[in-house]
Design an enzyme around this catalytic site. Structure first.
Site, PDB file in Angstrom:
ATOM      1  N   SER A   1      62.122  55.826  54.740  1.00  0.00           N
ATOM      2  CA  SER A   1      62.825  56.140  55.933  1.00  0.00           C
ATOM      3  C   SER A   1      63.540  56.936  56.582  1.00  0.00           C
ATOM      4  O   SER A   1      63.932  57.003  57.918  1.00  0.00           O
ATOM      5  CB  SER A   1      62.818  54.457  56.640  1.00  0.00           C
ATOM      6  OG  SER A   1      61.543  53.871  56.245  1.00  0.00           O
TER       7      SER A   1
ATOM      8  N   LYS B   1      62.516  58.959  59.694  1.00  0.00           N
ATOM      9  CA  LYS B   1      62.756  58.709  61.537  1.00  0.00           C
ATOM     10  C   LYS B   1      63.703  59.130  61.498  1.00  0.00           C
ATOM     11  O   LYS B   1      63.770  59.303  63.175  1.00  0.00           O
ATOM     12  CB  LYS B   1      63.050  56.643  61.413  1.00  0.00           C
ATOM     13  CG  LYS B   1      61.715  56.023  60.275  1.00  0.00           C
ATOM     14  CD  LYS B   1      62.324  54.661  60.453  1.00  0.00           C
ATOM     15  CE  LYS B   1      61.377  53.546  60.229  1.00  0.00           C
ATOM     16  NZ  LYS B   1      60.531  52.883  58.637  1.00  0.00           N
TER      17      LYS B   1
ATOM     18  N   SER C   1      65.050  49.807  60.849  1.00  0.00           N
ATOM     19  CA  SER C   1      63.780  50.614  60.254  1.00  0.00           C
ATOM     20  C   SER C   1      62.594  50.132  60.499  1.00  0.00           C
ATOM     21  O   SER C   1      61.166  50.500  59.437  1.00  0.00           O
ATOM     22  CB  SER C   1      64.101  51.194  58.662  1.00  0.00           C
ATOM     23  OG  SER C   1      63.279  51.644  57.939  1.00  0.00           O
TER      24      SER C   1
END
Length: 415
Positions: free
Chosen positions: A102, A105, A157
């Site tokens: 993640s 992101k 997240s």
């Protein structure tokens, strides 16, 4: 028969629990198995930890390259850079391809910030509803401001938020991911390929520690990036869980002095990942650990090493008078100009000195107002602009009247 059903139920429950843990992106430090005894303790006295925090330093179980400056770092791949210059202070396998989880992101955030659509309302689609892994529990049809979704995506997240953002900005996740890859390459991340906006496993979704550091460094140049990646807690009405509060998963915001970002990540394939950052005395340090056994410890050691190996030099002082610039058609012949802010730059070992460039006009035309921007001072590093601050006028200068200008022309004609 009943016993068999009970046994089957217990077995299914254990299976579902294991599956949930496998896809859960985040685990607190207390959940990380401590496989070895502490070899020392990180404190505010011997590291950049905030006062009242102590973190046991755990001996990693993986082999460390010979001569590695930070043998206690457990990550497979790691890097530390100074953000304004991109100078690499430490690296370990920083250019090998890795799964980013993640930390992806971070690029999704940059794409949204550059879109010019921060005030738009996002309609959550069916692809976002029920997304795998960590989520904000969004429901199809919900209408949520883009800016608020970005906070949720970074702080906890939310994979569903990342999908909703991608579809809102680019129509499809596929199209958005293609544009992510293209933009990352433009920022210098040449060994990166994105197939989605969230980082869930895909063999063709990869990056490097160095590429992630470059992406993060660029992010700090964008308005609102730092606000979002440093947010510890926010509250929005659309959050389903009472008391409608989101709390950041990034413990470095509390642990480390000057901590100001950025993003955690975890999948089975990627391992524990963390892009972290801290800013002190105007110097922004960024560290990246990928496939780390103890990502908080690793990041503290890396940030400490970064600050220990950077010297600071004040190249431009705030309010420093640059020169007097002639003023045409003004009631005064010249005006002093000065800098608005200071520029402190990092110096690395025997690096060549930075170049200070003053971009100011040779002459100004009246009228001139006090505080008017008239130019810029730029600091160049390795041929690129590393920092800048404005140069402004320090006084009001009115334009001469038409008759005075006319009379002066007549006098100059006969002189």
């Amino acid at each position: 028969m009943k016993v068999g059903k009970i046994f089957l139920g217990i077995t299914l429950a254990l299976f579902m629990t294991a599956k949930a843990e496998a896809i859960n992106e985040y685990q607190a430090v207390s959940e990380i198995p401590q496989t070895s005894a502490p070899i020392t303790t990180l404190t505010s006295e011997n590291s950049g930890l905030n006062p009242n925090y102590t973190v046991p330093l755990i001996q990693g179980t993986r082999p460390v390259p010979a001569g590695d400056a930070l043998p206690n770092v457990t990550a497979t791949s790691a890097v530390v850079i100074e953000a304004s210059t991109g100078h690499v202070i430490y690296s370990r396998n920083a250019d090998i391809k890795m799964f980013p989880a993640s930390t992806t992101k971070m690029m999704t955030l940059i794409m949204a910030l550059e879109s010019g659509k921060m005030d738009e309302i996002v309609t959550v689609g069916p692809n976002a509803d029920g997304a795998e892994g960590s989520t904000l529990w969004l429901n199809s049809g919900e209408h949520i401001p883009l800016r608020e979704l970005l906070y949720g995506m970074i702080m906890v997240s939310g994979n569903d938020a990342a999908i909703a953002i991608a579809e809102h900005l680019d129509g499809t996740v596929y199209q958005f991911a293609q544009h992510m890859t293209k933009r990352a390459a433009e920022l210098g991340a040449k060994n990166t390929n994105f197939t989605n906006p969230h980082g869930l496993p895909d063999d063709n979704h990869y990056t490097t520690a160095h590429d992630l550091a470059l992406i993060a460094a660029y992010g700090y140049k964008l308005a609102e990036f730092e606000d979002i990646v440093t947010a510890k807690e926010v509250s929005y009405d659309w959050i389903h869980d009472f008391p409608k509060i989101l709390r950041s998963e990034n413990q470095m915001l509390w642990l480390y002095r000057g901590g100001n970002g950025i993003k955690t990540g975890y999948t089975d394939k990627a391992g524990r990942c963390l892009v972290s950052a801290a800013k002190r005395d105007g110097i922004q340090i960024i560290s990246v650990v990928l496939d780390s056994e103890y990502m908080w410890n690793d990041s503290i050691l890396l940030l400490d090493y970064g600050f220990q190996n950077v010297k600071f030099e004040k190249l431009v002082k705030a309010g420093e008078v640059v020169k007097n610039i002639p003023v045409m058609s003004g009631r005064r012949k010249s005006v002093q100009v000065k800098t608005t802010g200071e520029i402190v730059m990092p110096i690395f070992g025997n690096d060549a000195p930075h170049e200070v460039v003053y971009d100011i006009p040779k002459v100004l035309n009246a009228p001139v107002t006090n505080g008017q921007k008239v130019g810029k001072v730029r600091v160049m590093y390795d041929g690129k602009e590393a920092a800048s601050t404005d140069i402004i006028a320090t006084a009001d200068i009115e334009q001469k009247s038409f008759f005075r200008l006319f009379w002066e022309k007549i006098k100059s004609f006969f002189a």
